[in-house]
Design a protein around this motif. Structure first.
Motif, PDB file in Angstrom:
ATOM      1  N   ALA A 106       0.825  -1.220   0.000  1.00  0.00           N
ATOM      2  CA  ALA A 106       0.000   0.000   0.000  1.00  0.00           C
ATOM      3  C   ALA A 106       0.853   1.261   0.000  1.00  0.00           C
ATOM      4  CB  ALA A 106      -0.925   0.000   1.211  1.00  0.00           C
ATOM      5  N   THR A 150     -13.380  -3.108   3.968  1.00  0.00           N
ATOM      6  CA  THR A 150     -13.888  -2.340   2.841  1.00  0.00           C
ATOM      7  C   THR A 150     -14.003  -3.242   1.631  1.00  0.00           C
ATOM      8  OG1 THR A 150     -12.857  -0.320   3.667  1.00  0.00           O
ATOM      9  CG2 THR A 150     -13.423  -0.378   1.327  1.00  0.00           C
ATOM     10  N   CYS A 151     -15.213  -3.342   1.063  1.00  0.00           N
ATOM     11  CA  CYS A 151     -15.444  -4.178  -0.111  1.00  0.00           C
ATOM     12  C   CYS A 151     -15.560  -3.288  -1.348  1.00  0.00           C
ATOM     13  CB  CYS A 151     -16.714  -5.003   0.044  1.00  0.00           C
ATOM     14  SG  CYS A 151     -16.630  -6.230   1.371  1.00  0.00           S
ATOM     15  N   HIS A 202      -8.943  -2.416 -10.468  1.00  0.00           N
ATOM     16  CA  HIS A 202      -8.349  -2.817  -9.191  1.00  0.00           C
ATOM     17  C   HIS A 202      -6.833  -2.579  -9.202  1.00  0.00           C
ATOM     18  CE1 HIS A 202     -11.869  -4.314  -7.233  1.00  0.00           C
ATOM     19  NE2 HIS A 202     -12.035  -5.377  -8.011  1.00  0.00           N
ATOM     20  N   THR A 203      -6.180  -2.888 -10.326  1.00  0.00           N
ATOM     21  CA  THR A 203      -4.718  -2.726 -10.383  1.00  0.00           C
ATOM     22  C   THR A 203      -4.324  -1.261 -10.438  1.00  0.00           C
ATOM     23  OG1 THR A 203      -4.685  -2.939 -12.805  1.00  0.00           O
ATOM     24  CG2 THR A 203      -4.424  -4.964 -11.522  1.00  0.00           C
ATOM     25  N   ARG A 230      -5.237  -1.898  -5.568  1.00  0.00           N
ATOM     26  CA  ARG A 230      -5.817  -2.997  -4.798  1.00  0.00           C
ATOM     27  C   ARG A 230      -5.315  -4.355  -5.278  1.00  0.00           C
ATOM     28  NH1 ARG A 230     -10.288   0.601  -5.652  1.00  0.00           N
ATOM     29  NH2 ARG A 230     -10.855  -0.517  -7.561  1.00  0.00           N
ATOM     30  N   ALA A 251      -4.899 -10.168  -6.144  1.00  0.00           N
ATOM     31  CA  ALA A 251      -5.164  -9.244  -5.042  1.00  0.00           C
ATOM     32  C   ALA A 251      -3.879  -8.941  -4.277  1.00  0.00           C
ATOM     33  CB  ALA A 251      -6.201  -9.841  -4.095  1.00  0.00           C
ATOM     34  N   ASN A 252      -3.648  -7.660  -3.978  1.00  0.00           N
ATOM     35  CA  ASN A 252      -2.489  -7.289  -3.164  1.00  0.00           C
ATOM     36  C   ASN A 252      -2.625  -7.893  -1.768  1.00  0.00           C
ATOM     37  OD1 ASN A 252      -1.043  -5.815  -5.017  1.00  0.00           O
ATOM     38  ND2 ASN A 252      -1.954  -3.853  -4.468  1.00  0.00           N
ATOM     39  N   LYS A 287     -12.212  -7.456  -0.704  1.00  0.00           N
ATOM     40  CA  LYS A 287     -12.330  -6.685   0.537  1.00  0.00           C
ATOM     41  C   LYS A 287     -10.956  -6.485   1.150  1.00  0.00           C
ATOM     42  CE  LYS A 287     -13.268 -10.798   3.384  1.00  0.00           C
ATOM     43  NZ  LYS A 287     -14.204 -11.444   4.323  1.00  0.00           N
ATOM     44  N   GLU A 288     -10.771  -5.325   1.797  1.00  0.00           N
ATOM     45  CA  GLU A 288      -9.513  -5.015   2.468  1.00  0.00           C
ATOM     46  C   GLU A 288      -9.608  -5.473   3.922  1.00  0.00           C
ATOM     47  OE1 GLU A 288      -6.373  -1.298   2.798  1.00  0.00           O
ATOM     48  OE2 GLU A 288      -8.529  -0.888   2.901  1.00  0.00           O
ATOM     49  N   GLY A 298      -3.557  -2.599   3.026  1.00  0.00           N
ATOM     50  CA  GLY A 298      -2.922  -3.120   1.826  1.00  0.00           C
ATOM     51  C   GLY A 298      -3.136  -4.594   1.585  1.00  0.00           C
ATOM     52  N   TRP A 337      -5.800  -7.402   0.490  1.00  0.00           N
ATOM     53  CA  TRP A 337      -7.116  -7.594  -0.133  1.00  0.00           C
ATOM     54  C   TRP A 337      -7.379  -9.068  -0.390  1.00  0.00           C
ATOM     55  CZ3 TRP A 337     -10.455  -3.525  -1.165  1.00  0.00           C
ATOM     56  CH2 TRP A 337      -9.913  -2.242  -0.959  1.00  0.00           C
TER      57      TRP A 337
END
Length: 277
Positions: A181, A224-225, A233-234, A238, A248-249, A267-268, A272, A274
């Motif tokens: 992140a 967080t979704c 997303h990239t 995320r 996903a990161n 979702k987070e 950072g 997900w």
């Protein structure tokens, strides 16, 4: 690289001012620069016969007063450990020392703006005895004195440990130390600087030793979704792409094809980090 940077910020809706006609080498350009305009050499502060610092401030703040001929403010040193996640600035490649330039009116109760100035690679205070060269020659303090503006100078340091290779004391712009992140909310260095900003915004200047610390969060926020295309997303940080697929990161879960047509909901669950929802 600068073209990509301008495109990156424009993608977030920023009003980007981008001047491409300078002959400057890789440097901060300032009327006080000790390096010739077209050179790339330490301390990487070049004089090109113009004042892009004034242009920058005018673009951000509107009309600005002329810079002071003689400085009247004070450069204050403070402890960056008080603002770093976990209380250890060195662990995230930040110096224990940070600085803020404070004009007299700002220390006497006047309402003042805040400018955060990030030095470049090899320009930190503790990098090979570089010292205050950036803070002294950036030409921000001169404008601070005449425009009721505090200048915050956070400091990065070189670090080479397991998972972190930052030999030149750069700010984290490529995700070193496993900080996925790094470029947005949740990035460790960004959280530290944000804490400094909150401190200054509260009306008090950081001191050495610090008078307060940032209390830890006791209640974890709800995850967080986000539902969006894998491409989005990239670009939003995320996820990342590899081999035509998005992942996903943090969790590295495969989201599907990296396109503007394939969507996924993630979702987070941590800064950072997900996961598929």
């Amino acid at each position: 690289m600068n073209d990509d940077l301008a495109t990156y910020y424009s993608g977030f809706g920023a009003n980007v001012t981008y001047r491409k006609n300078s002959a400057a080498g890789h440097a901060w350009v300032s009327p006080l620069g000790p390096v010739a305009c077209s050179s790339t050499a330490s301390p990487f502060i070049n004089d090109c016969g113009d004042d892009p610092v004034g242009e920058l401030l005018a673009a951000l703040l509107g009309t600005v007063n002329s810079p002071a001929g003689t400085l009247s403010g004070k450069l204050v040193q403070f402890d960056q450990n008080a603002f770093a996640p976990g209380g250890n600035a060195n662990a995230i490649s930040m110096d224990a020392k940070g600085f803020a330039y404070v004009p007299p009116v700002c220390s006497q109760g006047a309402s003042c703006r805040l400018m955060v100035a990030l030095h470049g690679c090899k320009q930190g205070y503790s990098y090979q005895s570089f010292g205050d060269a950036f803070m002294k020659n950036a030409y921000l303090n001169e404008y601070a004195d005449t425009n009721n503006m505090i200048v915050l100078y956070p400091q990065a340091i070189p670090l080479s440990t397991a998972g972190t290779t930052n030999p030149n004391g750069c700010w984290n712009w490529w995700g070193y130390g496993g900080d996925a992140a790094y470029a947005w909310h949740g990035g460790k260095q960004l959280e530290a600087i944000s804490a400094m900003v909150r401190k200054l915004s509260s009306g008090s200047t950081p001191t050495t030793p610090p008078t307060t610390t940032i209390p830890p969060t006791t209640t974890a926020p709800a995850p967080t979704c986000v539902t969006d295309t894998n491409y989005a997303h990239t670009t939003a940080g995320r996820a990342y792409q590899s081999g035509g697929y998005a992942y996903a990161n943090g969790s590295k879960q495969k989201l599907g094809l990296w396109t503007i047509y394939n969507k996924s909901t993630i979702k987070e669950t941590g800064p950072g980090h997900w996961e598929l929802f």
